[in-house]
Design a protein around this motif. Structure first.
Motif, PDB file in Angstrom:
ATOM      1  N   GLN A 247       9.005   6.415 -13.113  1.00 41.74           N
ATOM      2  CA  GLN A 247       9.150   4.965 -13.102  1.00 41.74           C
ATOM      3  C   GLN A 247       9.928   4.480 -11.887  1.00 41.74           C
ATOM      4  O   GLN A 247       9.539   3.512 -11.228  1.00 41.74           O
ATOM      5  N   ALA A 248      11.025   5.144 -11.577  1.00 41.14           N
ATOM      6  CA  ALA A 248      11.834   4.720 -10.432  1.00 41.14           C
ATOM      7  C   ALA A 248      11.061   4.865  -9.125  1.00 41.14           C
ATOM      8  O   ALA A 248      11.242   4.061  -8.193  1.00 41.14           O
ATOM      9  N   ALA A 249      10.187   5.863  -9.043  1.00 40.83           N
ATOM     10  CA  ALA A 249       9.413   6.067  -7.822  1.00 40.83           C
ATOM     11  C   ALA A 249       8.476   4.896  -7.553  1.00 40.83           C
ATOM     12  O   ALA A 249       8.227   4.540  -6.393  1.00 40.83           O
ATOM     13  N   VAL A 250       7.949   4.273  -8.612  1.00 40.21           N
ATOM     14  CA  VAL A 250       7.106   3.091  -8.445  1.00 40.21           C
ATOM     15  C   VAL A 250       7.908   1.984  -7.763  1.00 40.21           C
ATOM     16  O   VAL A 250       7.434   1.334  -6.828  1.00 40.21           O
ATOM     17  N   ALA A 251       9.129   1.770  -8.247  1.00 45.51           N
ATOM     18  CA  ALA A 251       9.971   0.723  -7.657  1.00 45.51           C
ATOM     19  C   ALA A 251      10.313   1.028  -6.205  1.00 45.51           C
ATOM     20  O   ALA A 251      10.312   0.136  -5.353  1.00 45.51           O
ATOM     21  N   TRP A 252      10.596   2.284  -5.898  1.00 41.33           N
ATOM     22  CA  TRP A 252      10.933   2.628  -4.518  1.00 41.33           C
ATOM     23  C   TRP A 252       9.738   2.437  -3.586  1.00 41.33           C
ATOM     24  O   TRP A 252       9.897   2.017  -2.432  1.00 41.33           O
ATOM     25  N   MET A 253       8.536   2.699  -4.074  1.00 45.63           N
ATOM     26  CA  MET A 253       7.359   2.491  -3.225  1.00 45.63           C
ATOM     27  C   MET A 253       7.146   1.003  -2.961  1.00 45.63           C
ATOM     28  O   MET A 253       6.794   0.601  -1.843  1.00 45.63           O
ATOM     29  N   LEU A 254       7.359   0.167  -3.972  1.00 43.64           N
ATOM     30  CA  LEU A 254       7.279  -1.275  -3.754  1.00 43.64           C
ATOM     31  C   LEU A 254       8.371  -1.728  -2.785  1.00 43.64           C
ATOM     32  O   LEU A 254       8.153  -2.629  -1.953  1.00 43.64           O
ATOM     33  N   ALA A 255       9.536  -1.112  -2.867  1.00 40.18           N
ATOM     34  CA  ALA A 255      10.614  -1.449  -1.946  1.00 40.18           C
ATOM     35  C   ALA A 255      10.256  -1.083  -0.505  1.00 40.18           C
ATOM     36  O   ALA A 255      10.692  -1.754   0.438  1.00 40.18           O
ATOM     37  N   ALA A 256       9.448  -0.033  -0.334  1.00 37.89           N
ATOM     38  CA  ALA A 256       9.025   0.332   1.027  1.00 37.89           C
ATOM     39  C   ALA A 256       8.220  -0.793   1.657  1.00 37.89           C
ATOM     40  O   ALA A 256       8.413  -1.145   2.825  1.00 37.89           O
ATOM     41  N   SER A 257       7.325  -1.399   0.880  1.00 39.60           N
ATOM     42  CA  SER A 257       6.561  -2.526   1.399  1.00 39.60           C
ATOM     43  C   SER A 257       7.473  -3.718   1.691  1.00 39.60           C
ATOM     44  O   SER A 257       7.362  -4.367   2.740  1.00 39.60           O
ATOM     45  N   VAL A 314       4.890   0.506   4.081  1.00 37.90           N
ATOM     46  CA  VAL A 314       5.743  -0.211   5.046  1.00 37.90           C
ATOM     47  C   VAL A 314       4.877  -1.007   6.017  1.00 37.90           C
ATOM     48  O   VAL A 314       5.175  -2.169   6.347  1.00 37.90           O
ATOM     49  N   ALA A 315       3.797  -0.389   6.491  1.00 33.80           N
ATOM     50  CA  ALA A 315       2.908  -1.071   7.438  1.00 33.80           C
ATOM     51  C   ALA A 315       2.258  -2.295   6.805  1.00 33.80           C
ATOM     52  O   ALA A 315       2.106  -3.340   7.445  1.00 33.80           O
ATOM     53  N   VAL A 316       1.878  -2.182   5.520  1.00 36.91           N
ATOM     54  CA  VAL A 316       1.297  -3.338   4.838  1.00 36.91           C
ATOM     55  C   VAL A 316       2.308  -4.478   4.763  1.00 36.91           C
ATOM     56  O   VAL A 316       1.989  -5.638   5.052  1.00 36.91           O
ATOM     57  N   GLY A 317       3.540  -4.161   4.392  1.00 38.51           N
ATOM     58  CA  GLY A 317       4.571  -5.189   4.331  1.00 38.51           C
ATOM     59  C   GLY A 317       4.819  -5.837   5.687  1.00 38.51           C
ATOM     60  O   GLY A 317       4.924  -7.065   5.794  1.00 38.51           O
ATOM     61  N   GLY A 318       4.891  -5.031   6.730  1.00 41.43           N
ATOM     62  CA  GLY A 318       5.104  -5.571   8.070  1.00 41.43           C
ATOM     63  C   GLY A 318       3.935  -6.402   8.556  1.00 41.43           C
ATOM     64  O   GLY A 318       4.119  -7.477   9.155  1.00 41.43           O
ATOM     65  N   GLY A 319       2.716  -5.928   8.309  1.00 44.10           N
ATOM     66  CA  GLY A 319       1.542  -6.687   8.737  1.00 44.10           C
ATOM     67  C   GLY A 319       1.434  -8.023   8.040  1.00 44.10           C
ATOM     68  O   GLY A 319       1.064  -9.041   8.642  1.00 44.10           O
ATOM     69  N   MET A 320       1.762  -8.053   6.753  1.00 47.92           N
ATOM     70  CA  MET A 320       1.739  -9.321   6.020  1.00 47.92           C
ATOM     71  C   MET A 320       2.744 -10.300   6.606  1.00 47.92           C
ATOM     72  O   MET A 320       2.458 -11.496   6.751  1.00 47.92           O
ATOM     73  N   ALA A 321       3.928  -9.812   6.972  1.00 50.44           N
ATOM     74  CA  ALA A 321       4.939 -10.699   7.560  1.00 50.44           C
ATOM     75  C   ALA A 321       4.474 -11.260   8.896  1.00 50.44           C
ATOM     76  O   ALA A 321       4.763 -12.423   9.235  1.00 50.44           O
ATOM     77  N   LEU A 322       3.761 -10.461   9.681  1.00 46.94           N
ATOM     78  CA  LEU A 322       3.267 -10.929  10.978  1.00 46.94           C
ATOM     79  C   LEU A 322       2.294 -12.097  10.822  1.00 46.94           C
ATOM     80  O   LEU A 322       2.186 -12.947  11.718  1.00 46.94           O
ATOM     81  N   ILE A 323       1.598 -12.148   9.707  1.00 47.24           N
ATOM     82  CA  ILE A 323       0.653 -13.244   9.478  1.00 47.24           C
ATOM     83  C   ILE A 323       1.304 -14.396   8.728  1.00 47.24           C
ATOM     84  O   ILE A 323       1.171 -15.562   9.103  1.00 47.24           O
ATOM     85  N   VAL A 324       2.031 -14.085   7.669  1.00 48.72           N
ATOM     86  CA  VAL A 324       2.559 -15.138   6.796  1.00 48.72           C
ATOM     87  C   VAL A 324       3.644 -15.959   7.489  1.00 48.72           C
ATOM     88  O   VAL A 324       3.669 -17.190   7.373  1.00 48.72           O
ATOM     89  N   THR A 325       4.542 -15.289   8.213  1.00 50.94           N
ATOM     90  CA  THR A 325       5.677 -16.013   8.803  1.00 50.94           C
ATOM     91  C   THR A 325       5.248 -17.109   9.768  1.00 50.94           C
ATOM     92  O   THR A 325       5.765 -18.228   9.694  1.00 50.94           O
ATOM     93  N   PRO A 326       4.316 -16.874  10.699  1.00 49.00           N
ATOM     94  CA  PRO A 326       3.933 -17.960  11.615  1.00 49.00           C
ATOM     95  C   PRO A 326       2.961 -18.980  11.020  1.00 49.00           C
ATOM     96  O   PRO A 326       2.649 -19.977  11.675  1.00 49.00           O
ATOM     97  N   THR A 327       2.459 -18.743   9.793  1.00 49.64           N
ATOM     98  CA  THR A 327       1.443 -19.640   9.241  1.00 49.64           C
ATOM     99  C   THR A 327       1.931 -21.079   9.171  1.00 49.64           C
ATOM    100  O   THR A 327       1.214 -22.020   9.528  1.00 49.64           O
ATOM    101  N   GLY A 328       3.171 -21.272   8.709  1.00 51.24           N
ATOM    102  CA  GLY A 328       3.705 -22.624   8.622  1.00 51.24           C
ATOM    103  C   GLY A 328       3.778 -23.306   9.976  1.00 51.24           C
ATOM    104  O   GLY A 328       3.528 -24.517  10.090  1.00 51.24           O
ATOM    105  N   ARG A 329       4.111 -22.544  11.018  1.00 50.94           N
ATOM    106  CA  ARG A 329       4.165 -23.114  12.369  1.00 50.94           C
ATOM    107  C   ARG A 329       2.793 -23.597  12.817  1.00 50.94           C
ATOM    108  O   ARG A 329       2.643 -24.668  13.395  1.00 50.94           O
TER     109      ARG A 329
END
Length: 427
Positions: A247-257, A314-329
């Protein structure tokens, strides 16, 4: 005067923090509950529950925005918090999958009504423009930190507790949030005569369809949803069934993203001062397509590497931030301040519609046919969205670094709205 010297904002911000981290814990617990009830079919259960969430957000949030000026907002927000507290408290006692769907429908209905009401309260509490901008920034930081820290807190808690105790913590958090809301002096909204929510959404979608950079944003929504669905829906089954984690491993994997999202979000403001929004967002699309490709190759080859899986997350989390963060701008540079509400209403609906497509693919196809066919479909959707964005978005709306033709306070409201609309881990 310091922003947090404003008593009512301080208490509302504390209520937001408590509720956010409570829902973050419940997100992890919901995945484990689905696995406990359905085993290898947990992906289908999660896919269905999250599809219900998306439908309710698309339908109820605009309606709540339309009627919020007719209700006593402080009492309304407190009641919604208490409804969520009661629903979450009931989740550990379910023994049938369909019970999850009913409770999730109630929970998400309350959340979909809470979000636009809460957002509408802030400008009435923080009336000075510069402080209002800081208030919006503080809220955005809270959303970003939740995506990282909630899974970490859940992982630590699961070391000592069973997952059903996480629901208890979430329920207490919502109750505390209700108490804090009731302790504030929230004025009732002034009745408005503006166009209804569906008219704003329809008008905003028309603007998206005829504006090159906004057509690109529409396509990029699909890229984000395709990669994000793997993390949100399939993490619990991949970690438990393929990697053999607990169970804890599931949470840690989500934390990686979440960690990937936070690392990029921290570095991105300086990058955006020098690099065009389009370039950053297209880079994010390329990262997400590469991450989904790597995930597909990993599951197709039968590779069981914790390090590789964590790197992809981690790459999925980073890639999402690259798109989502500038969207409002991008959105705020595409219209006047008067037109921004309808554009963000449209972005809310369009982004959630993208998730409405990808959640069932990750959940239902992943369960019935396996992760490899499901991730193959998601790769096609992600690649198609990336190519479409590159073709449709042919130029920058304004030169990079040029300020928009309206105030920072007006622009900041739009930026936060886009960030909040793209938050996908909130239960």
């Amino acid at each position: 005067m310091s922003l947090f010297a404003i008593r009512d904002f301080r208490r509302l911000f504390a209520a937001q923090i408590i509720a956010l981290f409570g829902t973050g814990l419940a997100t992890v617990a919901l995945g484990l509950l689905a696995y406990d009830l359905a085993g290898r079919d947990a992906g289908a259960v999660l896919g269905t529950a999250l599809t219900i969430k998306m439908v309710l957000y698309v339908v109820i949030a605009p309606l709540a925005a339309a009627f919020v000026d007719r209700l006593p907002r402080r009492l309304f927000l407190a009641v919604l918090d208490l409804v969520r507290a009661g629903v979450v408290l009931a989740l550990p006692f379910v023994d049938e999958v369909w019970h999850i769907y009913v409770l999730i429908a109630l929970l998400q209905s309350a959340s979909a009504a809470f979000t636009p009401t809460f957002q509408a309260v802030i400008p009435d509490i923080v009336t000075e423009e510069a402080q209002y901008t800081r208030a919006l920034s503080a809220s955005q930081v809270a959303y970003t930190m939740e995506s990282l820290l909630s899974p970490v807190l859940a992982a630590v808690a699961l070391t000592f507790l069973s997952f059903d105790r996480l629901f208890l913590g979430t329920s207490l958090g919502f109750a505390a949030s209700a108490v804090l809301v009731l302790s504030t002096a929230i004025p009732n909204a002034r009745p408005t005569t503006t166009a209804g929510p569906w008219q704003r959404v329809a008008s905003g979608i028309q603007t998206f369809a005829r504006t090159p950079q906004l057509r690109g944003v529409m396509a990029l929504n699909l890229v984000v949803a395709s990669a994000g669905a793997i993390v949100v829906v399939n993490t619990v089954n991949y970690v438990r069934d393929v990697l053999g984690g607990g169970q804890a491993a599931v949470a840690w994997m989500l934390a990686a993203s979440g960690g990937g999202t936070l690392l990029v979000a921290v570095a991105l403001p300086r990058v955006l001062d020098r690099v065009a929004d389009r370039t950053v967002m297209m880079t994010g699309a390329a990262v997400l397509v590469a991450a989904v490709t790597a995930a597909l190759a990993m599951t197709a080859s039968g590779t069981t590497s914790w390090a590789l899986a964590a790197s992809i997350w981690v790459a999925v989390g980073g890639g999402m931030a690259l798109i989502v963060t500038p969207t409002g701008r991008v959105v705020r540079r595409s219209a006047t301040p008067e037109a921004l509400p309808k554009l963000f209403a449209a972005q809310f609906s369009l982004s959630h519609l993208a998730w409405l497509v990808t959640y069932p693919v990750a959940g239902w196809v992943g369960t019935s046919l396996g992760l490899t066919p499901a991730w193959s479909i998601l790769l096609v959707l992600a690649a198609g969205g990336a190519v479409a964005a590159r073709v449709l978005w042919t130029r920058e709306p304004v030169p990079v670094g040029a300020p928009p033709p309206w105030s920072d306070a007006e622009a900041a409201e739009g930026t936060l709205a886009a960030a909040q609309c793209s938050c996908v881990r909130t239960v």
